[in-house]
Design a protein around this motif. Structure first.
Motif, short mmCIF file in Angstrom:
data_model
loop_
_atom_site.label_atom_id
_atom_site.label_comp_id
_atom_site.label_asym_id
_atom_site.label_seq_id
_atom_site.Cartn_x
_atom_site.Cartn_y
_atom_site.Cartn_z
N THR A 144 36.58 86.77 41.84
CA THR A 144 38.50 86.10 41.48
C THR A 144 38.58 84.84 42.65
O THR A 144 39.15 83.54 42.02
CB THR A 144 39.52 87.11 42.62
OG1 THR A 144 38.96 87.14 44.35
CG2 THR A 144 38.84 88.34 42.09
N GLY A 145 37.78 84.72 43.98
CA GLY A 145 37.93 83.10 44.10
C GLY A 145 38.84 82.97 44.91
O GLY A 145 39.52 82.14 45.83
N VAL A 146 39.52 84.37 45.46
CA VAL A 146 40.54 84.74 46.16
C VAL A 146 39.94 85.02 47.40
O VAL A 146 38.93 86.31 48.36
CB VAL A 146 41.44 85.59 45.49
CG1 VAL A 146 42.51 85.85 46.69
CG2 VAL A 146 42.10 85.59 44.39
N PHE B 70 48.20 84.29 43.69
CA PHE B 70 49.06 83.93 42.46
C PHE B 70 48.39 83.39 41.10
O PHE B 70 48.78 83.59 39.86
CB PHE B 70 50.08 83.66 43.12
CG PHE B 70 51.01 84.82 43.69
CD1 PHE B 70 51.25 85.35 43.00
CD2 PHE B 70 51.08 84.55 44.88
CE1 PHE B 70 52.13 86.98 43.92
CE2 PHE B 70 52.05 84.89 46.30
CZ PHE B 70 52.37 86.37 45.23
N ASP B 71 47.43 82.94 41.74
CA ASP B 71 47.46 81.77 40.42
C ASP B 71 46.36 82.95 39.69
O ASP B 71 46.27 82.50 37.80
CB ASP B 71 45.95 80.50 40.75
CG ASP B 71 45.94 79.60 39.25
OD1 ASP B 71 46.49 80.00 38.88
OD2 ASP B 71 44.68 79.75 40.04
N GLU C 252 37.05 87.77 48.48
CA GLU C 252 35.39 87.13 48.84
C GLU C 252 35.41 88.36 50.36
O GLU C 252 34.09 88.17 50.24
CB GLU C 252 35.83 86.07 48.62
CG GLU C 252 36.19 85.53 47.41
CD GLU C 252 35.17 86.34 45.95
OE1 GLU C 252 34.25 86.23 46.32
OE2 GLU C 252 35.81 85.77 45.33
N SER C 253 36.70 88.11 50.74
CA SER C 253 36.22 88.54 52.26
C SER C 253 36.03 90.31 52.29
O SER C 253 35.20 90.83 52.93
CB SER C 253 37.25 88.42 53.60
OG SER C 253 37.89 88.99 53.25
N LYS C 254 36.41 90.80 51.59
CA LYS C 254 36.16 91.90 51.46
C LYS C 254 35.34 92.64 50.41
O LYS C 254 34.64 93.63 51.27
CB LYS C 254 37.82 92.30 50.45
CG LYS C 254 39.09 92.68 51.58
CD LYS C 254 40.58 93.17 50.91
CE LYS C 254 41.38 93.23 51.69
NZ LYS C 254 41.60 92.54 53.06
N SER D 289 50.17 78.88 51.84
CA SER D 289 48.68 79.49 52.10
C SER D 289 48.05 79.56 51.21
O SER D 289 48.71 79.64 49.89
CB SER D 289 48.74 81.30 52.24
OG SER D 289 48.08 82.12 52.29
N THR D 290 47.16 78.96 51.68
CA THR D 290 45.98 78.90 50.36
C THR D 290 45.55 79.97 49.51
O THR D 290 45.63 79.88 48.72
CB THR D 290 44.77 76.92 50.44
OG1 THR D 290 44.15 77.79 51.36
CG2 THR D 290 45.68 76.39 50.85
N ASP D 291 45.42 80.36 50.35
CA ASP D 291 44.69 81.94 49.95
C ASP D 291 45.82 82.41 49.05
O ASP D 291 45.22 83.06 48.06
CB ASP D 291 44.33 82.42 51.41
CG ASP D 291 44.22 84.46 50.92
OD1 ASP D 291 43.80 84.51 49.91
OD2 ASP D 291 43.63 84.78 52.46
#
Length: 295
Positions: free
Chosen positions: A116-118, A246-247, A122-124, A239-241
């Motif tokens: 996703t690039g989120v 949302f994007d 990505e960490s999960k 938050s950029t995250d």
């Protein structure tokens, strides 16, 4: 009767899972960094064994997991950072493998395995990948957007002025789930380990557009509420995250097969967005939002 270690037991997902397991008659070891907190005391009153454990303290994890049959694992980057979430998630998986647990159920996020690039998806996914190499029977449950977030933060602030402020177009559907359904599904998976081992399942209870959510919230709160699309640039300042999330919701969408989940697992007792909204104590929530703004 199972003995299940539950991390994040004083949080939304862990708490809901602990309560669902206790209701089904299982033993729950509620793992928390703050065993004397009100949330921990509430679980103790329900019959859980509350244990102090810290993801960065392997000895505390080993002690808490010893003798458990299975583990409900939740990680979070909020309040720490993404690198910490990954490190702690891997440490928890390693401790569970060393304890020879029969099943690990890890909760992450719907679509986290899709590139996703989120950042916090990505960490999960990195923790998911580590879980897959652990040698322990595992299941990943991946919830859609949390309904519970609609009663907090900027959404709650907006409702006070008759606005449902949400960073998505009015007509873009989003799949949703309340914490109570995550807990019920996790408990189902833990109780039917053989059926669910080795599976990754995106889960959601309902699908609504922001316009529909505003209408449902208006009925639940009892005042006129209209949807207002918050610009992503405004979210990005916070938050950029979250802006990336949302994007993704807007451009790709968070599709989960709600109909199939309802059909295949009716015992979860899935709650619609309207079910969730009407169950909230809006007068108290909105009063708290007003008080917090004054201080």
């Amino acid at each position: 009767m199972l003995t299940v270690a539950v991390t994040g037991a004083t949080g939304a997902q862990g708490g809901a899972t602990a309560r669902a397991l206790l209701k089904a008659g299982h033993r729950v070891r509620a793992l928390t960094r703050q065993p004397t907190s009100p949330a921990a005391e509430a679980l103790r009153d329900l019959g859980a064994e509350v244990l102090q454990a810290d993801f960065d303290d392997r000895a505390s994890l080993d002690a808490a997991l010893a003798g458990s049959d299975s583990l409900f694992a939740v990680t979070t980057p909020f309040g720490t950072d993404l690198a910490t979430e990954v490190r702690q998630g891997k440490a928890l998986v390693d401790a569970a493998a060393a304890a020879n647990l029969g099943h690990i159920v890890l909760t992450t996020a719907a679509h986290a395995d899709r590139g996703t690039g989120v950042p916090h998806y990505e960490s999960k996914h990195l923790v998911e990948q580590h879980l897959g190499t652990s040698g322990v029977p595992w299941t990943v449950i991946a919830p859609a957007a949390f309904m519970d977030n609609y009663a907090t933060g900027w959404t709650l602030d907006g409702l006070r002025t008759g606005t449902f402020a949400w960073p998505m177009p009015a007509d873009r559907p989003l799949t949703l789930i309340p914490a109570v359904d995550i807990g019920a599904f996790a408990a189902l998976v833990l109780q039917r380990s053989a059926e669910f081992a080795g599976r990754r399942i995106d889960i959601a209870s309902d699908e609504r557009t922001p316009a529909q959510m505003a209408e449902i919230l208006a009925g639940a709160v009892g005042v006129a509420i209209t949807h207002q699309q918050v610009p992503l640039a405004q979210v990005r300042q916070r938050s950029t995250d979250l802006a990336a999330m949302f994007d993704y919701f807007t451009t790709v969408g968070l599709d989960v097969d709600v109909v199939a989940l309802h059909r295949d697992y009716p015992e979860v007792g899935w709650h619609s967005f309207a079910d969730w909204a009407t169950a909230q104590d809006w007068p108290t929530l909105l009063s708290a939002a007003t008080t917090n703004r004054r201080h």
